[in-house]
Design an enzyme around this catalytic site. Structure first.
Site, short mmCIF file in Angstrom:
data_model
loop_
_atom_site.label_atom_id
_atom_site.label_comp_id
_atom_site.label_asym_id
_atom_site.label_seq_id
_atom_site.Cartn_x
_atom_site.Cartn_y
_atom_site.Cartn_z
N ASP A 17 44.82 -51.02 -44.43
CA ASP A 17 44.90 -50.58 -43.05
C ASP A 17 43.89 -49.47 -42.78
O ASP A 17 44.21 -48.45 -42.18
CB ASP A 17 46.32 -50.10 -42.74
CG ASP A 17 46.63 -50.10 -41.24
OD1 ASP A 17 45.95 -50.85 -40.50
OD2 ASP A 17 47.53 -49.37 -40.82
N VAL A 47 55.75 -37.41 -35.98
CA VAL A 47 55.28 -36.41 -36.93
C VAL A 47 55.45 -35.03 -36.32
O VAL A 47 55.02 -34.78 -35.19
CB VAL A 47 53.80 -36.64 -37.31
CG1 VAL A 47 53.36 -35.63 -38.36
CG2 VAL A 47 53.59 -38.06 -37.82
N GLY A 97 53.46 -41.54 -36.05
CA GLY A 97 53.02 -42.15 -37.30
C GLY A 97 53.26 -43.64 -37.25
O GLY A 97 53.62 -44.20 -36.21
#
Length: 413
Positions: free
Chosen positions: A206, A85, A80
């Site tokens: 983003d 993750v 991540g």
């Protein structure tokens, strides 16, 4: 898998103004005197920093340790924005840890403790996703804030990221059809439109293929809100902030001035739409020098009906009509214009994509002779001039990373 480390600069938390740097950012020397003044550790981190949300559960570290089988390496889904993750399982009703293969599948994002700045990104995700609920935003189930442990618990997205389906090769990641690309584009656009709405007023900051996750039905959901920021209020036209994001996606005016608006997100959407159209990365250093920046290379072809096929992903073959392709190209160009005021808002983008989707649904796969002739001519051009760089990319692009990972080229401006 080895230790997952974040290389991306983190953002301010919602409503806050403090900025935190990574050690890599400190070493660049590009932040000037302002950067050197940020050297103290933030005040003690408590649950008081988290906005109240009845939708989130506060997990204990032991619960998540049990749910992920002690964060075993074979439970890793990927990287991540600030750590690894892991796949886990919890009881669907009580949200307590359960044995693998039973109950609700979850994705647990674990903050890398060495990067103390990541707390702000972690906090931003909790506070934004804890307040919002939308069909095209990934669902945050809960979090863990215990001692130095920072974790986030999300719904599991079985299809992984859009990035993987567009650019990676392998048995698991199949090339997306034209119909699915339109569906993903529309879903992601609806997510951004929700964030930009007058009730929400959030700039995502983003937007990129690795942050768009797909569920089992290929519904697109935006993830990774660590860089999100509250939009301008009152009579202000923009938010001033340190430039942060990913090369190839950031709007030119944002790079030049640090002025952030919802139209900055619109530009990024235009880049992703172009990636969907072409099957190419926004920035690809494996390609010839004139083709490494997708936007710069593609723009001259997008406005020309006879040259547009040079841009379109040849894996799509006969799945689209010329009208659909031209409309997608035109929409991408509008989003990518340097004239900020001429960019559409995301509500307009949603309407346009819905129209294009309806054209595709009504077409029934028919294609006239002119289109067939132009495509054969375009295919012959592509065949005569194969791209060695692209071949190299597909040869090595077999690593399975289902969740967003840190960008290889973050901005430190």
């Amino acid at each position: 898998m080895g230790v997952c480390l974040s290389t991306q600069v983190k953002a301010e938390s919602p409503g806050g103004s403090l900025k935190y740097m990574s050690s890599e950012a400190k070493n660049t020397g590009s932040l000037g005197s302002k950067a050197s003044s940020v050297s103290v550790r933030p005040s003690p981190r408590t649950e008081g920093e988290i906005l109240q949300s009845p939708n989130l559960k506060s997990f204990s570290f032991s619960e998540l340790k049990s749910a992920t089988r002690n964060f075993r390496p074979d439970s890793v889904l990927g990287e991540g924005g600030f750590g690894c993750v892991f796949k886990g399982w919890i009881d669907e009703k009580y949200l307590t840890a359960t044995r693998p293969g039973t109950g609700l599948v979850i994705a647990v994002k674990k903050l890398n403790q060495d990067g103390w700045q990541g707390h702000q990104e972690w906090l931003a995700e909790v506070n934004y996703l804890g307040q919002f609920s939308h069909g095209h935003l990934v669902k945050l189930i809960g979090y863990c804030l215990e001692d130095e442990h920072r974790l986030l618990v999300y719904e599991f997205m079985p299809r992984g990221s859009l990035e993987n389906h567009l650019f990676r090769r392998g048995l698991y990641f199949q090339s997306l059809s034209w119909k699915l690309r339109l569906k993903v584009a529309l879903g992601a656009a609806k997510g951004l439109a929700f964030l930009h709405s007058s009730e929400t007023r959030v700039i995502y900051r983003d937007f990129k293929t690795s942050n768009i996750l797909l569920d089992s039905e290929y519904n697109a959901k935006l993830s990774d809100f660590g860089l999100a920021k509250d939009g301008p209020i009152g009579d202000k036209s923009h938010v001033s902030t340190r430039v942060i994001g990913t090369h190839g996606y950031a709007a030119p005016e944002y790079l030049a001035t640090g002025h952030l608006t919802t139209k900055s997100d619109v530009y990024s959407f235009g880049v992703v739409l172009l990636e969907l159209l072409s099957g190419r990365r926004a920035v690809d250093k494996n390609r010839p020098s004139g083709e490494r920046n997708l936007v710069e290379w593609a723009k001259p072809y997008l406005a020309n009906k006879r040259k547009i096929f040079r841009v379109i992903d040849n894996r799509l073959q006969d799945q689209y009509s010329m009208e659909e392709a031209c409309k997608v190209a035109t929409l991408s160009l509008r989003c990518l214009t340097t004239e900020i005021k001429l960019r559409p808002n995301m509500s307009e983008v949603v309407s346009q994509l819905e129209h294009i989707q309806s054209l595709n649904a009504n077409r029934g796969g028919n294609m006239d002779r002119t289109e067939r002739r132009m495509r054969r001519r375009s295919d012959s051009i592509i065949t005569k001039k194969p791209n060695a760089g692209f071949v190299r990319q597909t040869a090595v692009g077999s690593t399975v990373v289902a969740y967003p990972r840190p960008s290889a080229s973050p901005l430190y401006v």
